[in-house]
Scaffold this motif. Structure first.
Motif, PDB file in Angstrom:
ATOM      1  N   LYS A   3       0.874  -1.347   0.056  1.00  0.00           N
ATOM      2  CA  LYS A   3      -0.160   0.039   0.068  1.00  0.00           C
ATOM      3  C   LYS A   3       0.912   1.448   0.010  1.00  0.00           C
ATOM      4  O   LYS A   3       0.750   1.979  -1.018  1.00  0.00           O
ATOM      5  N   LEU A   4       1.451   1.498   1.091  1.00  0.00           N
ATOM      6  CA  LEU A   4       2.335   2.559   1.102  1.00  0.00           C
ATOM      7  C   LEU A   4       3.440   2.874   0.159  1.00  0.00           C
ATOM      8  O   LEU A   4       3.751   3.839  -0.381  1.00  0.00           O
ATOM      9  N   SER A   5       4.071   1.704  -0.341  1.00  0.00           N
ATOM     10  CA  SER A   5       5.074   1.790  -1.143  1.00  0.00           C
ATOM     11  C   SER A   5       4.611   2.204  -2.625  1.00  0.00           C
ATOM     12  O   SER A   5       5.284   2.709  -3.408  1.00  0.00           O
ATOM     13  N   ASN A   6       3.087   2.103  -2.735  1.00  0.00           N
ATOM     14  CA  ASN A   6       2.660   2.438  -4.137  1.00  0.00           C
ATOM     15  C   ASN A   6       2.033   3.731  -4.212  1.00  0.00           C
ATOM     16  O   ASN A   6       1.660   4.074  -5.246  1.00  0.00           O
ATOM     17  N   ILE A   7       2.304   4.307  -3.230  1.00  0.00           N
ATOM     18  CA  ILE A   7       1.730   5.906  -3.199  1.00  0.00           C
ATOM     19  C   ILE A   7       2.827   6.845  -3.390  1.00  0.00           C
ATOM     20  O   ILE A   7       4.330   6.778  -2.922  1.00  0.00           O
ATOM     21  N   GLU A   8       2.713   7.648  -4.514  1.00  0.00           N
ATOM     22  CA  GLU A   8       3.856   8.477  -5.162  1.00  0.00           C
ATOM     23  C   GLU A   8       4.064   9.293  -3.949  1.00  0.00           C
ATOM     24  O   GLU A   8       3.101   9.933  -3.381  1.00  0.00           O
ATOM     25  N   ASN A   9       5.136  10.009  -4.067  1.00  0.00           N
ATOM     26  CA  ASN A   9       5.773  11.215  -3.430  1.00  0.00           C
ATOM     27  C   ASN A   9       6.225  11.042  -2.008  1.00  0.00           C
ATOM     28  O   ASN A   9       6.199  11.841  -1.231  1.00  0.00           O
ATOM     29  N   ILE A  10       5.925  10.022  -1.370  1.00  0.00           N
ATOM     30  CA  ILE A  10       6.602   9.593   0.015  1.00  0.00           C
ATOM     31  C   ILE A  10       7.969   9.705   0.104  1.00  0.00           C
ATOM     32  O   ILE A  10       8.580   9.176  -0.842  1.00  0.00           O
ATOM     33  N   GLY A  11       8.548  10.665   1.043  1.00  0.00           N
ATOM     34  CA  GLY A  11       9.793  10.969   1.099  1.00  0.00           C
ATOM     35  C   GLY A  11      10.479  10.060   2.194  1.00  0.00           C
ATOM     36  O   GLY A  11      11.365   9.339   1.851  1.00  0.00           O
ATOM     37  N   VAL A  12      10.007  10.178   3.349  1.00  0.00           N
ATOM     38  CA  VAL A  12      10.463   9.390   4.530  1.00  0.00           C
ATOM     39  C   VAL A  12       9.168   8.692   5.153  1.00  0.00           C
ATOM     40  O   VAL A  12       8.113   9.257   5.172  1.00  0.00           O
ATOM     41  N   LEU A  13       9.340   7.489   5.578  1.00  0.00           N
ATOM     42  CA  LEU A  13       8.485   6.656   6.212  1.00  0.00           C
ATOM     43  C   LEU A  13       9.149   6.139   7.649  1.00  0.00           C
ATOM     44  O   LEU A  13      10.165   5.191   7.446  1.00  0.00           O
ATOM     45  N   GLU A  14       8.739   6.346   8.748  1.00  0.00           N
ATOM     46  CA  GLU A  14       9.394   5.823  10.156  1.00  0.00           C
ATOM     47  C   GLU A  14       8.109   4.989  10.683  1.00  0.00           C
ATOM     48  O   GLU A  14       7.164   5.466  10.831  1.00  0.00           O
ATOM     49  N   SER A  15       8.607   3.925  11.143  1.00  0.00           N
ATOM     50  CA  SER A  15       7.316   3.044  12.052  1.00  0.00           C
ATOM     51  C   SER A  15       7.929   2.858  13.375  1.00  0.00           C
ATOM     52  O   SER A  15       9.184   2.822  13.585  1.00  0.00           O
ATOM     53  N   TYR A  16       7.039   2.854  14.164  1.00  0.00           N
ATOM     54  CA  TYR A  16       7.026   2.795  15.617  1.00  0.00           C
ATOM     55  C   TYR A  16       6.027   1.726  16.152  1.00  0.00           C
ATOM     56  O   TYR A  16       4.867   1.760  15.471  1.00  0.00           O
ATOM     57  N   PHE A  17       6.171   1.092  16.978  1.00  0.00           N
ATOM     58  CA  PHE A  17       5.553  -0.186  17.634  1.00  0.00           C
ATOM     59  C   PHE A  17       5.329   0.095  18.978  1.00  0.00           C
ATOM     60  O   PHE A  17       6.087   0.505  19.767  1.00  0.00           O
ATOM     61  N   VAL A  18       4.035   0.023  19.386  1.00  0.00           N
ATOM     62  CA  VAL A  18       3.533   0.200  20.754  1.00  0.00           C
ATOM     63  C   VAL A  18       3.933  -0.947  21.665  1.00  0.00           C
ATOM     64  O   VAL A  18       3.415  -2.026  21.166  1.00  0.00           O
ATOM     65  N   LEU A  19       4.630  -0.581  22.572  1.00  0.00           N
ATOM     66  CA  LEU A  19       4.827  -1.660  23.536  1.00  0.00           C
ATOM     67  C   LEU A  19       3.909  -1.730  24.741  1.00  0.00           C
ATOM     68  O   LEU A  19       3.520  -2.986  24.803  1.00  0.00           O
ATOM     69  N   LYS A  20       3.380  -0.677  25.323  1.00  0.00           N
ATOM     70  CA  LYS A  20       2.289  -0.855  26.207  1.00  0.00           C
ATOM     71  C   LYS A  20       1.355   0.676  26.136  1.00  0.00           C
ATOM     72  O   LYS A  20       1.772   1.699  26.001  1.00  0.00           O
ATOM     73  N   GLU A  21       0.000   0.317  26.047  1.00  0.00           N
ATOM     74  CA  GLU A  21      -0.949   1.437  26.042  1.00  0.00           C
ATOM     75  C   GLU A  21      -1.086   1.872  27.426  1.00  0.00           C
ATOM     76  O   GLU A  21      -1.630   1.200  28.193  1.00  0.00           O
ATOM     77  N   ILE A  22      -0.757   3.261  27.762  1.00  0.00           N
ATOM     78  CA  ILE A  22      -0.813   3.639  29.022  1.00  0.00           C
ATOM     79  C   ILE A  22      -2.428   4.190  29.354  1.00  0.00           C
ATOM     80  O   ILE A  22      -2.856   4.261  30.221  1.00  0.00           O
ATOM     81  N   THR A  23      -2.716   5.153  28.273  1.00  0.00           N
ATOM     82  CA  THR A  23      -3.840   6.184  28.489  1.00  0.00           C
ATOM     83  C   THR A  23      -4.517   5.845  26.923  1.00  0.00           C
ATOM     84  O   THR A  23      -4.030   5.892  25.889  1.00  0.00           O
ATOM     85  N   LYS A  24      -5.885   5.495  26.827  1.00  0.00           N
ATOM     86  CA  LYS A  24      -6.362   5.256  25.860  1.00  0.00           C
ATOM     87  C   LYS A  24      -8.080   5.799  26.298  1.00  0.00           C
ATOM     88  O   LYS A  24      -8.607   5.342  27.007  1.00  0.00           O
ATOM     89  N   THR A  25      -8.302   7.055  25.497  1.00  0.00           N
ATOM     90  CA  THR A  25      -9.772   7.411  25.643  1.00  0.00           C
ATOM     91  C   THR A  25     -10.412   7.972  24.527  1.00  0.00           C
ATOM     92  O   THR A  25      -9.632   8.609  23.733  1.00  0.00           O
ATOM     93  N   THR A  26     -11.791   8.039  24.368  1.00  0.00           N
ATOM     94  CA  THR A  26     -12.285   8.967  23.561  1.00  0.00           C
ATOM     95  C   THR A  26     -13.164  10.148  23.873  1.00  0.00           C
ATOM     96  O   THR A  26     -13.656  10.539  23.214  1.00  0.00           O
ATOM     97  N   THR A  27     -12.766  10.385  25.376  1.00  0.00           N
ATOM     98  CA  THR A  27     -13.553  11.344  25.902  1.00  0.00           C
ATOM     99  C   THR A  27     -12.980  12.592  25.714  1.00  0.00           C
ATOM    100  O   THR A  27     -11.554  12.816  26.074  1.00  0.00           O
ATOM    101  N   TYR A  28     -13.661  13.574  25.466  1.00  0.00           N
ATOM    102  CA  TYR A  28     -13.047  15.058  25.632  1.00  0.00           C
ATOM    103  C   TYR A  28     -13.384  15.475  26.915  1.00  0.00           C
ATOM    104  O   TYR A  28     -14.453  15.337  27.863  1.00  0.00           O
ATOM    105  N   HIS A  29     -12.497  16.515  27.549  1.00  0.00           N
ATOM    106  CA  HIS A  29     -12.737  16.792  28.978  1.00  0.00           C
ATOM    107  C   HIS A  29     -13.337  18.266  28.827  1.00  0.00           C
ATOM    108  O   HIS A  29     -12.604  19.149  28.270  1.00  0.00           O
ATOM    109  N   ILE A  30     -14.834  18.218  28.982  1.00  0.00           N
ATOM    110  CA  ILE A  30     -15.493  19.372  28.759  1.00  0.00           C
ATOM    111  C   ILE A  30     -16.155  20.034  30.097  1.00  0.00           C
ATOM    112  O   ILE A  30     -16.074  19.345  31.103  1.00  0.00           O
TER     113      ILE A  30
END
Length: 150
Positions: free
Chosen positions: A123-150
């Motif tokens: 997928k990504l390698s077929n998209i024209e114009n990508i200059g740099v691609l850096e990948s990172y992998f999550v070791l542990k999810e510390i905070t995950k929310t969909t909540t807005y603090h209102i």
């Protein structure tokens, strides 16, 4: 933009925590009757404060326990290249067009590193114009929310 009062904000807080709460349950927690709470919820939906209701799924049960963060920098930044990239990235859970060192931040849930490799290769390698691609992998999810603090 319409100003929300404290009751509107509390309704939004309640629905963020549990969108399956009934109007009656929300009204009881606010010490109100169901009818005005129902009207408020309908107004919040109509005016766009509530975009939609969704179910949050367990990625591990869906065998998508790998979370990859992909930072993409484009070689050229004209509108056509940006629009093309945005149209071609549909398989990701989140995509942000960024200001700063990278142009796009992608978050992808997958079942394996092999699946991520295939995504990059096919997928990504077929998209024209990508200059740099850096990948990172999550070791542990510390905070995950969909909540807005209102």
């Amino acid at each position: 933009m319409e100003k929300l009062d404290d009751i509107d904000l509390e309704i939004l807080r309640i629905l963020q925590q549990d969108a399956k709460k009934t109007t009656r349950e929300i009204a009881e927690s606010l010490h109100l009757t169901a009818s005005p709470v129902y009207e408020r919820i309908k107004r919040l939906e109509k005016t766009g404060y509530i975009e939609k209701y969704v179910a949050l799924l367990d990625k591990k049960r869906l065998n998508q326990s790998i979370t990859a963060i992909c930072m993409v920098s484009l070689r050229y930044h004209n509108k056509g290249f940006i629009d093309t990239f945005e149209r071609q990235i549909k398989e990701v859970q989140e995509c942000y067009h960024m200001a700063g060192k990278v142009d796009f931040f992608l978050k992808i849930h997958l079942e394996s590193l092999e699946q991520y490799h295939e995504f990059v290769r096919s997928k990504l390698s077929n998209i024209e114009n990508i200059g740099v691609l850096e990948s990172y992998f999550v070791l542990k999810e510390i905070t995950k929310t969909t909540t807005y603090h209102i």
